[in-house]
Write a protein that holds these residues in place. Structure first.
Motif, mmCIF file in Angstrom:
data_model
loop_
_atom_site.group_PDB
_atom_site.id
_atom_site.type_symbol
_atom_site.label_atom_id
_atom_site.label_comp_id
_atom_site.label_asym_id
_atom_site.label_seq_id
_atom_site.Cartn_x
_atom_site.Cartn_y
_atom_site.Cartn_z
ATOM 1 N N PHE A 62 49.335 41.016 -43.781
ATOM 2 C CA PHE A 62 50.168 40.817 -42.609
ATOM 3 C C PHE A 62 49.548 41.484 -41.387
ATOM 4 O O PHE A 62 49.540 40.923 -40.290
ATOM 5 N N PHE A 63 48.991 42.671 -41.574
ATOM 6 C CA PHE A 63 48.324 43.385 -40.488
ATOM 7 C C PHE A 63 47.164 42.549 -39.940
ATOM 8 O O PHE A 63 47.017 42.388 -38.732
ATOM 9 N N ALA A 64 46.347 42.007 -40.837
ATOM 10 C CA ALA A 64 45.213 41.185 -40.408
ATOM 11 C C ALA A 64 45.700 39.928 -39.685
ATOM 12 O O ALA A 64 45.091 39.495 -38.694
ATOM 13 N N LEU A 65 46.793 39.351 -40.141
ATOM 14 C CA LEU A 65 47.354 38.167 -39.497
ATOM 15 C C LEU A 65 47.806 38.482 -38.076
ATOM 16 O O LEU A 65 47.535 37.721 -37.143
ATOM 17 N N VAL A 66 48.461 39.614 -37.890
ATOM 18 C CA VAL A 66 48.933 39.999 -36.561
ATOM 19 C C VAL A 66 47.749 40.221 -35.621
ATOM 20 O O VAL A 66 47.757 39.776 -34.470
ATOM 21 N N VAL A 67 46.694 40.879 -36.105
ATOM 22 C CA VAL A 67 45.507 41.098 -35.276
ATOM 23 C C VAL A 67 44.837 39.768 -34.947
ATOM 24 O O VAL A 67 44.425 39.535 -33.811
ATOM 25 N N PHE A 68 44.756 38.860 -35.916
ATOM 26 C CA PHE A 68 44.139 37.552 -35.691
ATOM 27 C C PHE A 68 44.929 36.743 -34.664
ATOM 28 O O PHE A 68 44.346 36.091 -33.789
ATOM 29 N N ILE A 69 46.249 36.776 -34.745
ATOM 30 C CA ILE A 69 47.072 36.056 -33.783
ATOM 31 C C ILE A 69 46.858 36.623 -32.383
ATOM 32 O O ILE A 69 46.711 35.877 -31.407
ATOM 33 N N GLY A 70 46.812 37.953 -32.270
ATOM 34 C CA GLY A 70 46.551 38.578 -30.971
ATOM 35 C C GLY A 70 45.197 38.173 -30.418
ATOM 36 O O GLY A 70 45.048 37.856 -29.233
ATOM 37 N N TYR A 71 44.174 38.165 -31.267
ATOM 38 C CA TYR A 71 42.837 37.760 -30.842
ATOM 39 C C TYR A 71 42.821 36.301 -30.396
ATOM 40 O O TYR A 71 42.240 35.961 -29.365
ATOM 41 N N THR A 72 43.469 35.436 -31.162
ATOM 42 C CA THR A 72 43.469 34.011 -30.850
ATOM 43 C C THR A 72 44.168 33.743 -29.520
ATOM 44 O O THR A 72 43.666 32.974 -28.686
ATOM 45 N N LEU A 73 45.310 34.372 -29.297
ATOM 46 C CA LEU A 73 46.013 34.180 -28.025
ATOM 47 C C LEU A 73 45.192 34.720 -26.859
ATOM 48 O O LEU A 73 45.124 34.111 -25.790
ATOM 49 N N GLY A 74 44.542 35.872 -27.057
ATOM 50 C CA GLY A 74 43.684 36.427 -26.014
ATOM 51 C C GLY A 74 42.487 35.539 -25.728
ATOM 52 O O GLY A 74 42.094 35.357 -24.568
ATOM 53 N N LYS A 75 41.895 34.974 -26.758
ATOM 54 C CA LYS A 75 40.748 34.084 -26.579
ATOM 55 C C LYS A 75 41.152 32.833 -25.812
ATOM 56 O O LYS A 75 40.425 32.375 -24.930
ATOM 57 N N ARG A 76 42.331 32.283 -26.136
ATOM 58 C CA ARG A 76 42.801 31.104 -25.413
ATOM 59 C C ARG A 76 43.014 31.428 -23.932
ATOM 60 O O ARG A 76 42.754 30.610 -23.070
ATOM 61 N N LYS A 77 43.484 32.659 -23.637
ATOM 62 C CA LYS A 77 43.662 33.058 -22.240
ATOM 63 C C LYS A 77 42.313 33.192 -21.548
ATOM 64 O O LYS A 77 42.150 32.769 -20.409
ATOM 65 N N ASP A 78 41.318 33.789 -22.231
ATOM 66 C CA ASP A 78 39.985 33.929 -21.655
ATOM 67 C C ASP A 78 39.366 32.575 -21.328
ATOM 68 O O ASP A 78 38.703 32.415 -20.314
ATOM 69 N N LEU A 79 39.554 31.616 -22.208
ATOM 70 C CA LEU A 79 38.948 30.298 -22.021
ATOM 71 C C LEU A 79 39.808 29.371 -21.172
ATOM 72 O O LEU A 79 39.469 28.206 -20.988
ATOM 73 N N SER A 80 40.923 29.884 -20.665
ATOM 74 C CA SER A 80 41.861 29.126 -19.824
ATOM 75 C C SER A 80 42.317 27.844 -20.503
ATOM 76 O O SER A 80 42.413 26.788 -19.881
ATOM 77 N N GLN A 81 42.595 27.936 -21.785
ATOM 78 C CA GLN A 81 43.107 26.786 -22.519
ATOM 79 C C GLN A 81 44.617 26.738 -22.383
ATOM 80 O O GLN A 81 45.257 27.723 -22.053
ATOM 81 N N SER A 82 45.168 25.589 -22.678
ATOM 82 C CA SER A 82 46.614 25.432 -22.558
ATOM 83 C C SER A 82 47.322 26.203 -23.670
ATOM 84 O O SER A 82 46.715 26.614 -24.650
ATOM 85 N N SER A 83 48.586 26.361 -23.515
ATOM 86 C CA SER A 83 49.414 27.062 -24.480
ATOM 87 C C SER A 83 49.456 26.298 -25.805
ATOM 88 O O SER A 83 49.302 25.081 -25.839
ATOM 89 N N LEU A 84 49.682 27.024 -26.901
ATOM 90 C CA LEU A 84 49.794 26.369 -28.202
ATOM 91 C C LEU A 84 51.045 25.505 -28.282
ATOM 92 O O LEU A 84 51.056 24.471 -28.925
ATOM 93 N N VAL A 85 52.106 25.954 -27.624
ATOM 94 C CA VAL A 85 53.365 25.211 -27.612
ATOM 95 C C VAL A 85 53.600 24.710 -26.188
ATOM 96 O O VAL A 85 53.561 25.476 -25.238
ATOM 97 N N HIS A 86 53.825 23.431 -26.048
ATOM 98 C CA HIS A 86 54.106 22.854 -24.741
ATOM 99 C C HIS A 86 55.609 22.988 -24.491
ATOM 100 O O HIS A 86 56.399 22.122 -24.873
ATOM 101 N N TRP A 87 55.992 24.092 -23.863
ATOM 102 C CA TRP A 87 57.399 24.463 -23.725
ATOM 103 C C TRP A 87 58.195 23.449 -22.927
ATOM 104 O O TRP A 87 59.338 23.146 -23.260
ATOM 105 N N ARG A 88 57.636 22.936 -21.858
ATOM 106 C CA ARG A 88 58.380 21.999 -21.008
ATOM 107 C C ARG A 88 58.698 20.716 -21.780
ATOM 108 O O ARG A 88 59.827 20.230 -21.756
ATOM 109 N N GLU A 89 57.700 20.169 -22.489
ATOM 110 C CA GLU A 89 57.930 18.956 -23.276
ATOM 111 C C GLU A 89 58.925 19.209 -24.401
ATOM 112 O O GLU A 89 59.779 18.371 -24.685
#
Length: 77
Positions: free
Chosen positions: A37-64
């Protein structure tokens, strides 16, 4: 100099990993020893940070999602 370059180029990843480590540590201290679970939480944090660095869209399209839910479920018709 090295840390400044790292911060400028990988800010989102660093914040994501730090957040993952923080929340993972809280879980490990408050709960039982579960490294997966600890590794999963760190991986999720890394993935979200990487998406922000690369200026990619959100995983969930909240408006739609909000529009779909409001068209499918109207509690006060």
């Amino acid at each position: 100099m090295f840390w400044k370059e790292m911060w400028e180029s990988h800010r989102g990843r660093l914040i994501g990993v730090a957040g993952g480590i923080l929340f993972g540590s809280i879980y490990l201290i408050a709960g039982f020893w579960n490294m997966l679970f600890f590794a999963l939480v760190v991986f999720i944090g890394y993935t979200l940070g990487k998406r922000k660095d690369l200026s990619q869209s959100s995983l969930v399209h909240w408006r739609e999602l909000g529009q779909w839910l409001s068209s499918r479920w109207r509690p006060f018709k």
